[in-house]
Write a protein that holds these residues in place. Structure first.
Motif, PDB file in Angstrom:
ATOM      1  N   LEU A   2     -13.773  14.467   0.329  1.00 60.47           N
ATOM      2  CA  LEU A   2     -14.315  13.135   0.596  1.00 60.47           C
ATOM      3  C   LEU A   2     -13.948  12.731   2.017  1.00 60.47           C
ATOM      4  CD1 LEU A   2     -15.826  10.931  -1.155  1.00 60.47           C
ATOM      5  CD2 LEU A   2     -13.631   9.752  -1.238  1.00 60.47           C
ATOM      6  N   HIS A   3     -14.963  12.291   2.788  1.00 64.63           N
ATOM      7  CA  HIS A   3     -14.748  11.935   4.192  1.00 64.63           C
ATOM      8  C   HIS A   3     -15.558  10.694   4.553  1.00 64.63           C
ATOM      9  CE1 HIS A   3     -12.498  15.566   5.299  1.00 64.63           C
ATOM     10  NE2 HIS A   3     -13.279  16.188   4.437  1.00 64.63           N
ATOM     11  N   ASN A   4     -14.983   9.915   5.453  1.00 61.78           N
ATOM     12  CA  ASN A   4     -15.686   8.770   6.031  1.00 61.78           C
ATOM     13  C   ASN A   4     -16.149   9.172   7.424  1.00 61.78           C
ATOM     14  OD1 ASN A   4     -16.618   6.373   7.053  1.00 61.78           O
ATOM     15  ND2 ASN A   4     -14.701   5.247   6.819  1.00 61.78           N
ATOM     16  N   ARG A   5     -17.414   9.500   7.528  1.00 63.18           N
ATOM     17  CA  ARG A   5     -17.969   9.929   8.814  1.00 63.18           C
ATOM     18  C   ARG A   5     -18.739   8.806   9.505  1.00 63.18           C
ATOM     19  NH1 ARG A   5     -18.565  14.903   5.626  1.00 63.18           N
ATOM     20  NH2 ARG A   5     -17.060  16.409   6.480  1.00 63.18           N
ATOM     21  N   SER A   6     -18.568   7.588   9.022  1.00 65.03           N
ATOM     22  CA  SER A   6     -19.217   6.439   9.640  1.00 65.03           C
ATOM     23  C   SER A   6     -18.282   5.822  10.685  1.00 65.03           C
ATOM     24  CB  SER A   6     -19.567   5.397   8.574  1.00 65.03           C
ATOM     25  OG  SER A   6     -18.397   4.732   8.123  1.00 65.03           O
ATOM     26  N   ASP A   7     -18.744   4.733  11.296  1.00 68.42           N
ATOM     27  CA  ASP A   7     -17.950   4.054  12.323  1.00 68.42           C
ATOM     28  C   ASP A   7     -17.157   2.871  11.773  1.00 68.42           C
ATOM     29  OD1 ASP A   7     -18.944   5.780  14.295  1.00 68.42           O
ATOM     30  OD2 ASP A   7     -20.713   4.518  14.613  1.00 68.42           O
ATOM     31  N   THR A  33       0.831  -1.206   0.000  1.00 67.33           N
ATOM     32  CA  THR A  33       0.000   0.000   0.000  1.00 67.33           C
ATOM     33  C   THR A  33       0.868   1.259   0.000  1.00 67.33           C
ATOM     34  OG1 THR A  33      -0.161  -0.054   2.416  1.00 67.33           O
ATOM     35  CG2 THR A  33      -1.941  -1.111   1.156  1.00 67.33           C
ATOM     36  N   SER A  34       0.240   2.362  -0.408  1.00 67.45           N
ATOM     37  CA  SER A  34       0.894   3.670  -0.434  1.00 67.45           C
ATOM     38  C   SER A  34       0.040   4.677   0.323  1.00 67.45           C
ATOM     39  CB  SER A  34       1.068   4.151  -1.881  1.00 67.45           C
ATOM     40  OG  SER A  34       1.900   3.286  -2.617  1.00 67.45           O
ATOM     41  N   PHE A  35       0.666   5.738   0.776  1.00 69.46           N
ATOM     42  CA  PHE A  35      -0.045   6.847   1.403  1.00 69.46           C
ATOM     43  C   PHE A  35      -0.054   8.033   0.443  1.00 69.46           C
ATOM     44  CE2 PHE A  35       1.774   4.332   4.895  1.00 69.46           C
ATOM     45  CZ  PHE A  35       0.592   3.957   5.526  1.00 69.46           C
ATOM     46  N   ILE A  36      -1.085   8.867   0.569  1.00 69.57           N
ATOM     47  CA  ILE A  36      -1.283   9.968  -0.361  1.00 69.57           C
ATOM     48  C   ILE A  36      -1.290  11.284   0.413  1.00 69.57           C
ATOM     49  CG2 ILE A  36      -2.801  10.899  -2.156  1.00 69.57           C
ATOM     50  CD1 ILE A  36      -4.047   8.104  -2.383  1.00 69.57           C
ATOM     51  N   PRO A  37      -0.573  12.318  -0.048  1.00 71.47           N
ATOM     52  CA  PRO A  37      -0.580  13.602   0.658  1.00 71.47           C
ATOM     53  C   PRO A  37      -1.994  14.166   0.810  1.00 71.47           C
ATOM     54  CG  PRO A  37       1.154  13.572  -0.996  1.00 71.47           C
ATOM     55  CD  PRO A  37       0.325  12.331  -1.208  1.00 71.47           C
ATOM     56  N   LYS A  84     -14.701   1.222   8.262  1.00 71.36           N
ATOM     57  CA  LYS A  84     -13.880   1.628   7.132  1.00 71.36           C
ATOM     58  C   LYS A  84     -14.694   1.623   5.844  1.00 71.36           C
ATOM     59  CE  LYS A  84     -11.767  -2.925   6.230  1.00 71.36           C
ATOM     60  NZ  LYS A  84     -12.114  -3.184   4.831  1.00 71.36           N
ATOM     61  N   ALA A  85     -14.236   2.396   4.882  1.00 70.71           N
ATOM     62  CA  ALA A  85     -14.863   2.470   3.566  1.00 70.71           C
ATOM     63  C   ALA A  85     -13.771   2.281   2.510  1.00 70.71           C
ATOM     64  CB  ALA A  85     -15.568   3.804   3.365  1.00 70.71           C
ATOM     65  N   THR A  86     -14.158   1.699   1.375  1.00 65.94           N
ATOM     66  CA  THR A  86     -13.194   1.418   0.310  1.00 65.94           C
ATOM     67  C   THR A  86     -13.797   1.830  -1.027  1.00 65.94           C
ATOM     68  OG1 THR A  86     -12.394  -0.489   1.581  1.00 65.94           O
ATOM     69  CG2 THR A  86     -11.728  -0.352  -0.737  1.00 65.94           C
ATOM     70  N   PHE A  87     -12.973   2.476  -1.865  1.00 62.41           N
ATOM     71  CA  PHE A  87     -13.467   2.898  -3.172  1.00 62.41           C
ATOM     72  C   PHE A  87     -12.365   2.806  -4.212  1.00 62.41           C
ATOM     73  CE2 PHE A  87     -11.649   6.741  -1.392  1.00 62.41           C
ATOM     74  CZ  PHE A  87     -11.145   7.462  -2.468  1.00 62.41           C
ATOM     75  N   HIS A  88     -12.774   2.684  -5.472  1.00 59.99           N
ATOM     76  CA  HIS A  88     -11.853   2.783  -6.600  1.00 59.99           C
ATOM     77  C   HIS A  88     -11.791   4.239  -7.039  1.00 59.99           C
ATOM     78  CE1 HIS A  88     -11.061  -1.479  -7.788  1.00 59.99           C
ATOM     79  NE2 HIS A  88     -12.035  -1.649  -6.913  1.00 59.99           N
ATOM     80  N   TRP A  89     -10.583   4.670  -7.363  1.00 56.89           N
ATOM     81  CA  TRP A  89     -10.347   6.041  -7.813  1.00 56.89           C
ATOM     82  C   TRP A  89      -9.588   5.941  -9.134  1.00 56.89           C
ATOM     83  CZ3 TRP A  89      -7.136  10.036  -4.445  1.00 56.89           C
ATOM     84  CH2 TRP A  89      -7.140  11.287  -5.078  1.00 56.89           C
ATOM     85  N   VAL A  90     -10.266   6.270 -10.228  1.00 57.19           N
ATOM     86  CA  VAL A  90      -9.660   6.269 -11.554  1.00 57.19           C
ATOM     87  C   VAL A  90      -9.378   7.718 -11.939  1.00 57.19           C
ATOM     88  CG1 VAL A  90      -9.940   5.639 -13.982  1.00 57.19           C
ATOM     89  CG2 VAL A  90     -10.881   4.156 -12.192  1.00 57.19           C
ATOM     90  N   PRO A 146      -8.153  16.336  -1.887  1.00 61.11           N
ATOM     91  CA  PRO A 146      -7.781  15.004  -2.355  1.00 61.11           C
ATOM     92  C   PRO A 146      -6.944  14.979  -3.621  1.00 61.11           C
ATOM     93  CG  PRO A 146     -10.096  15.445  -2.801  1.00 61.11           C
ATOM     94  CD  PRO A 146      -9.601  16.569  -1.949  1.00 61.11           C
ATOM     95  N   GLU A 147      -7.120  15.967  -4.503  1.00 62.04           N
ATOM     96  CA  GLU A 147      -6.443  15.954  -5.809  1.00 62.04           C
ATOM     97  C   GLU A 147      -5.547  17.172  -5.940  1.00 62.04           C
ATOM     98  OE1 GLU A 147      -4.776  15.085  -8.722  1.00 62.04           O
ATOM     99  OE2 GLU A 147      -6.489  13.708  -8.823  1.00 62.04           O
ATOM    100  N   ASN A 148      -4.267  16.928  -6.246  1.00 61.14           N
ATOM    101  CA  ASN A 148      -3.339  18.059  -6.380  1.00 61.14           C
ATOM    102  C   ASN A 148      -3.037  18.415  -7.828  1.00 61.14           C
ATOM    103  OD1 ASN A 148      -1.722  15.955  -7.166  1.00 61.14           O
ATOM    104  ND2 ASN A 148      -0.189  16.202  -5.538  1.00 61.14           N
ATOM    105  N   ASN A 149      -3.689  17.750  -8.783  1.00 59.11           N
ATOM    106  CA  ASN A 149      -3.463  18.036 -10.196  1.00 59.11           C
ATOM    107  C   ASN A 149      -4.726  18.655 -10.783  1.00 59.11           C
ATOM    108  OD1 ASN A 149      -3.037  18.049 -12.975  1.00 59.11           O
ATOM    109  ND2 ASN A 149      -2.105  16.019 -13.025  1.00 59.11           N
TER     110      ASN A 149
END
Length: 271
Positions: A125-130, A40-44, A132-138, A81-84
């Motif tokens: 984009l935020h996860n305000r639930s209790d 896995t990677s982390f994103i700024p 984890k959430a998972t999504f695809h980002w293209v 979330p997006e720097n470009n």
């Protein structure tokens, strides 16, 4: 609807190395079993978030897009979330719930939720639930065309869009289209393709579009260039332009995958 997820964690030390991952000149195959914590990677500008980066532009291979599977812990997310500013995006939620704010308003994306985000328009984009959430980002650099307006942001879902059967297939092969193919403002499509058990692509597709194919559910034998590969939930196939492909759905349940392709633009010339 249930969607495949990365297994994460690490295999036991007693497990034998039996993976089928392969990278060739024409395609890459990343089986679900290789999507572990260590890759896995982390994103700024994201908190409580990690990503499996399963495609990125590579010279001489597929060059138009990147694709991430992003896992967001409870309370995590991003205000930047997006720097470009040239990058457009599609988000597709496969687990949990996420709150999206963009030019189209504020939305709660549940499993199967889909969002198109134009280049140059801010979003959060935020996860305000209790949980984890998972999504695809293209992500793709948007190719503007003089005289064509840029497409607007929109939010929809897998459940809201009925699959459209391919001609002469009697429903065995269908595509869930989130953008009209004739809408030339869009330079990429991210669709869901569904094969009923026994359904197939009965010829070797060979075309200029690059592909990312993530298996959401079901199993198949998939032709990649010269190789027939057994694929199942959570596997990812990455095809460069003109890589031959075909498919035979196996098992007793539908075979479904999330499909990226670049469309509606001239081929780039080297001068």
């Amino acid at each position: 609807m249930s969607y495949a997820l990365p297994p994460a964690g690490l295999p036991a030390q007693s497990d034998k190395l039996t993976g089928t991952a392969v990278f060739t000149e024409a395609y890459a195959f990343l089986p679900a079993g290789v999507m572990r914590d260590i890759v896995t990677s982390f994103i700024p500008n994201w908190s409580g978030t990690r990503a499996w980066i399963i495609a990125r532009p590579l010279s001489g291979f597929a060059e138009t897009f990147s694709q991430y599977i992003v896992e967001v812990a409870a309370g995590g997310g991003s205000d930047r979330p997006e720097n470009n500013p040239e990058a457009e995006a599609v988000l597709f939620v496969v687990e949990g719930q996420l709150d999206l704010s963009n030019s189209a308003g504020t939305h709660v994306l549940q499993e199967g939720g889909y969002a198109y985000l134009p280049a140059g328009q801010g979003w959060t984009l935020h996860n305000r639930s209790d949980a984890k959430a998972t999504f695809h980002w293209v992500r793709k650099r948007y190719e503007a065309v003089e005289g064509l307006l840029a497409p607007e942001a929109f939010v929809t879902s897998d459940a809201e869009n009925a699959p459209i059967a391919m001609p002469d297939t009697h429903g065995a092969w269908a595509t869930t289209r989130f953008v009209e193919p004739t809408d030339l403002r869009h330079d990429m499509h991210v669709n869901i393709v569904t094969f009923q058990p026994g359904g197939l692509i009965p010829f070797e597709e060979t075309h200029v579009m690059e592909h990312g194919l993530y298996v959401l559910e079901g199993t198949a034998e998939y032709l990649l260039n010269r190789d027939w590969v057994s694929v199942g939930p959570g596997d990812f196939m990455w095809l460069r332009a003109f890589c031959p492909q075909a498919c035979r759905a196996t098992g007793d349940a539908p075979f479904r995958y999330l499909l990226y392709k670049d469309v509606n633009r001239h081929a780039k010339l080297p001068w």
